[in-house]
Design a protein around this motif. Structure first.
Motif, short mmCIF file in Angstrom:
data_model
loop_
_atom_site.label_atom_id
_atom_site.label_comp_id
_atom_site.label_asym_id
_atom_site.label_seq_id
_atom_site.Cartn_x
_atom_site.Cartn_y
_atom_site.Cartn_z
N LEU A 83 0.83 -1.20 0.00
CA LEU A 83 0.00 0.00 0.00
C LEU A 83 0.87 1.26 0.00
O LEU A 83 0.63 2.19 -0.77
N LEU A 84 1.89 1.29 0.87
CA LEU A 84 2.74 2.48 0.94
C LEU A 84 3.43 2.74 -0.39
O LEU A 84 3.53 3.88 -0.84
N GLU A 85 3.89 1.67 -1.04
CA GLU A 85 4.54 1.84 -2.35
C GLU A 85 3.56 2.40 -3.37
O GLU A 85 3.89 3.30 -4.14
N ARG A 86 2.35 1.86 -3.35
CA ARG A 86 1.35 2.36 -4.30
C ARG A 86 1.07 3.84 -4.09
O ARG A 86 0.74 4.56 -5.02
N ASP A 139 8.81 2.29 5.06
CA ASP A 139 8.77 2.53 6.52
C ASP A 139 8.02 3.82 6.88
O ASP A 139 8.08 4.28 8.03
N ALA A 140 7.30 4.38 5.91
CA ALA A 140 6.57 5.63 6.20
C ALA A 140 5.44 5.38 7.19
O ALA A 140 4.78 4.34 7.15
N LYS A 141 5.26 6.35 8.07
CA LYS A 141 4.14 6.28 9.02
C LYS A 141 3.15 7.38 8.66
O LYS A 141 3.41 8.56 8.88
N PRO A 149 4.86 1.47 10.67
CA PRO A 149 4.73 1.90 9.26
C PRO A 149 3.39 1.46 8.67
O PRO A 149 2.84 0.42 9.05
N GLY A 150 2.92 2.26 7.75
CA GLY A 150 1.62 1.99 7.13
C GLY A 150 0.69 3.17 7.37
O GLY A 150 1.13 4.23 7.82
N ILE A 151 -0.58 2.99 7.06
CA ILE A 151 -1.56 4.06 7.34
C ILE A 151 -2.36 3.67 8.57
O ILE A 151 -2.90 2.56 8.65
#
Lengths: 325, 325
Positions: free
Chosen positions: A39-42, A48-50, A256-258
């Motif tokens: 999901l983060l890549e998309r 590792d983004a939060k 990390p994630g949404i």
């Protein structure tokens, strides 16, 4: 399925189970072969983004809630909110939505009316959705009573009518969620919510932590649905003194994630005390505490220190559409 | 008939035209031969008695209004009040009505929704009473717009539904009146109101000062209808400083017969300011001033010094029934 199950889950703080399996857990639900990016890549973020959606519920319900929520949105520390269409203060927040098209406002689909002395009914004629009504002719007081009596076809007609009413008043909803989690109470209601969301091309609040209790959930997800890594929502039992610490701990532990952080903002004033006089949970002081926390410098600092990026449902939906599926 | 006519009359202070013709003016409207006693005589009072119903309008509309009006009723200086059935704070005042069966509570039949950001619709399904709705799907903002568009048959269905809804919630109305005077705007609506009142054996607010503008009015009165000697209702244009003097003058000038003093009670708080933010007439400060006056020692003294007896709609209705016609 136990009716209380999702409510219990929703009102608990839920952290990501593990960062070791991001491909499994951050993927959107659909297992189509083309859809292998996380999901983060998309969304164009590193793995590792939060990302955090700070979301105010219940707009339209009371003037106190509208005023505090608008203040929260305008502080920049509340990124999103959702609106209850059957309530009398809807015109106030609809006017705000029309003059602030940048505000990230979704619909808090409403099938309950939980305050004993301040109540509302459905948008549709009562005769058409009689399974939604208690003996006094209002929507049920609790999500469990509602789910036990609701005919899913009538729920579907009502939530479609709520969306139409919102659009007629100039609200362009960015997402959908369910007031008191009524539409998360059983499989038939979940299916109803997904069908309506997909037909309207709107994202809905879903957390992957719900999958264990609702094993059918992944099969309902479409290719563009977004599954939250977790939901932060304060529980009854947290003391006034422990309020900030509860949120601070949750933010420091964010994975990390949404994640969605659900807050309930209002001023602790005569109106809100009148609404919630017998209902300390999600009551007047509760909402004032939420308001104070999410508009505080301490909250702003916590987000910065923990490298957390606030996002909106609109941004997420836009990025999902761009990235294709 | 000019649509604004009755509103103008209703919002003016109206004194008895003359005490020299009590037999003509204090008689009930019906001219049946058996009905030759004056109204005061039928009620068991001497011909020079000054009876006053101090009446709070708009209960159920807002928490602030409910709280201030209950306080007014319990001060003993407000003798009666009426309830708006379509509003979200109805359950609060309905609960009060159930636990205070002695309170003199009627229905403030509601065909308008006058605040721009806080609104309500009809009790009946919108499809059945579409002539009552403006383009946003709520009841019209003003009584003149409402009267210009309302189909009297739909108005009748709606006010009958409001009465049924009140009874279903345990309210036993003592009388009927019309929010913003919408049902006093033209002959067809007046006829509707009388028909519904007679069918339900309820008295309605009518002042004999309206007869000049509505020559058809006497012919609508039944043998048990009660016609007020006059109505005291403060006008836009009275300054905050002049508030008490306005009421004091009206009380000192009160003539024998029954007069109704219509007040609008609320606390000037965030909710009420939110409701009436663009509407100083009958707004938040206005209602606070009314509240302060009617609960003041000065008001109590004025009533005593001028030998004025407070009465309720229930007492009047009971005495009328006893006296026969």
């Amino acid at each position: 399925m136990k009716l209380k199950f999702f409510t219990a889950i929703l009102t608990c703080i839920i952290f990501a189970t593990s960062t070791a399996a991001p491909h499994r857990t951050e993927r959107t639900g659909s297992a189509s072969p083309a859809n292998v990016k996380t999901l983060l890549e998309r969304l164009g973020y590193p793995a590792d983004a939060k990302l955090l959606i700070v979301h105010a519920d219940d707009l339209g319900m009371a003037h106190s809630i509208n005023m505090a929520s608008i203040k929260g949105l305008e502080s920049g520390l509340v990124s999103s909110a959702s609106i209850m269409i059957p309530c009398s203060w809807l015109p106030e927040i609809a006017a705000y939505a029309r003059t602030h098209p940048e505000a990230d406002l979704g619909l808090h689909l409403t099938l309950t009316s939980e305050w004993s002395l301040y109540r509302w009914g459905p948008v549709l004629p009562k005769e058409r959705v009689s399974s939604l009504l208690d003996s006094s002719g209002y929507l049920y007081l609790t999500e469990t009573e509602a789910a036990a009596h609701i005919d899913p076809k009538e729920a579907e007609a009502e939530i479609r009518a709520q969306i139409s009413r919102a659009v007629a008043l100039g609200i362009q909803p960015t997402h959908l969620d369910s007031h008191m989690g009524t539409l998360y109470q059983n499989q038939a209601l979940f299916e109803t919510l997904f069908r309506v969301a997909h037909d309207n091309k709107l994202l809905i609040r879903v957390s992957r932590q719900w999958f264990a209790a609702a094993p059918f959930l992944p099969s309902l997800l479409g290719p563009d649905d977004v599954v939250m890594n977790g939901i932060i929502s304060i529980e009854p039992g947290v003391t006034a003194e422990g309020w900030s610490k509860y949120y601070a701990d949750a933010i420091r532990n964010l994975q990390p994630g949404i994640t969605e952080m659900i807050v309930h903002l209002a001023y602790d004033n005569e109106e809100m005390r009148g609404v919630a006089f017998d209902h300390p949970n999600w009551g007047s002081e509760w909402r004032q505490r939420d308001f104070q926390f999410v508009t505080s410098d301490a909250f702003r600092k916590l987000l910065q220190e923990n490298n957390i990026k606030l996002v909106t449902w609109r941004e997420v939906a836009k990025l999902m559409k761009k990235s294709g599926s």
